[in-house]
Design a protein around this motif. Structure first.
Motif, mmCIF file in Angstrom:
data_model
loop_
_atom_site.group_PDB
_atom_site.id
_atom_site.type_symbol
_atom_site.label_atom_id
_atom_site.label_comp_id
_atom_site.label_asym_id
_atom_site.label_seq_id
_atom_site.Cartn_x
_atom_site.Cartn_y
_atom_site.Cartn_z
ATOM 1 N N ASP A 88 17.921 13.987 17.257
ATOM 2 C CA ASP A 88 17.339 13.031 16.378
ATOM 3 C C ASP A 88 16.394 13.634 15.400
ATOM 4 N N SER A 89 15.978 13.087 14.343
ATOM 5 C CA SER A 89 15.126 13.921 13.482
ATOM 6 C C SER A 89 14.491 12.702 12.447
ATOM 7 N N PHE A 90 13.491 13.127 11.676
ATOM 8 C CA PHE A 90 12.982 12.473 10.664
ATOM 9 C C PHE A 90 13.148 13.348 9.518
ATOM 10 N N VAL A 91 13.622 12.754 8.351
ATOM 11 C CA VAL A 91 13.791 13.454 6.868
ATOM 12 C C VAL A 91 12.678 12.598 6.031
ATOM 13 N N THR A 92 11.938 13.476 5.313
ATOM 14 C CA THR A 92 10.910 12.796 4.499
ATOM 15 C C THR A 92 11.025 13.303 3.002
ATOM 16 N N PHE A 93 11.243 12.574 2.042
ATOM 17 C CA PHE A 93 11.102 13.292 0.666
ATOM 18 C C PHE A 93 9.648 12.531 0.263
ATOM 19 N N GLU A 94 8.964 13.651 -0.437
ATOM 20 C CA GLU A 94 7.675 13.443 -1.034
ATOM 21 C C GLU A 94 7.689 13.770 -2.457
ATOM 22 N N LEU A 95 6.965 12.947 -3.389
ATOM 23 C CA LEU A 95 7.134 13.250 -4.728
ATOM 24 C C LEU A 95 5.681 13.630 -5.203
#
Length: 146
Positions: A88-95
């Motif tokens: 299980d994981s978290f994937v975060t896109f930050e701009l």
């Protein structure tokens, strides 16, 4: 990928607008062009869930995504796991917008370790995959050669 591993961080700068990058990472028709063409549905809203299948060498990877956090034009965070495999994981896109460009920071955090006997779940494979998506596929999509 183990939950004791440091997060994977991949960054890239795009010579385009914040709105263009946000749309590319949150609108289904655009995501299919640079990310996964198999995505059936997607909405950038908290609580939205979707699943789609990617097959690699006769192995099935049913992606299970749940949107955890959305700050329009700034951040989208998914819970990312697979139906057939532990992990299980978290994937975060930050701009981050600058005067003439937009920086994207992609962060993958492992919550529960993925199976070590699956080649796609090595750290090297994950880093390589994200570098391809962020530094090649999305970049070419947003800034095609003239």
């Amino acid at each position: 990928m183990k939950n004791t591993d440091a997060p994977i961080v991949v960054e890239e700068i795009y010579m385009t607008t914040l709105e263009n990058v946000w749309k590319a990472i949150t609108e289904l028709d655009q995501m299919k062009k640079w990310f996964f063409e198999q995505i059936k549905s997607f909405e950038a809203k908290e609580g939205f869930e979707t699943q789609f299948v990617v097959e690699i060498e006769n192995r099935k990877f049913t992606h299970l995504w749940k949107i955890e956090e959305v700050i329009p034009n700034q951040k989208i965070k998914y819970n990312w796991r697979y139906k057939e495999y532990e992990g299980d994981s978290f994937v975060t896109f930050e701009l981050f917008e600058n005067e003439s460009n937009v920086k994207l920071r992609l962060i993958t955090e492992i919550i529960h370790s993925f199976q070590s006997n699956v080649p796609e779940f090595t750290r090297e494979s994950c880093v390589g995959g994200w570098e391809y998506f962020v530094k090649s596929s999305l970049k070419e999509y947003l800034m095609p050669e003239k």
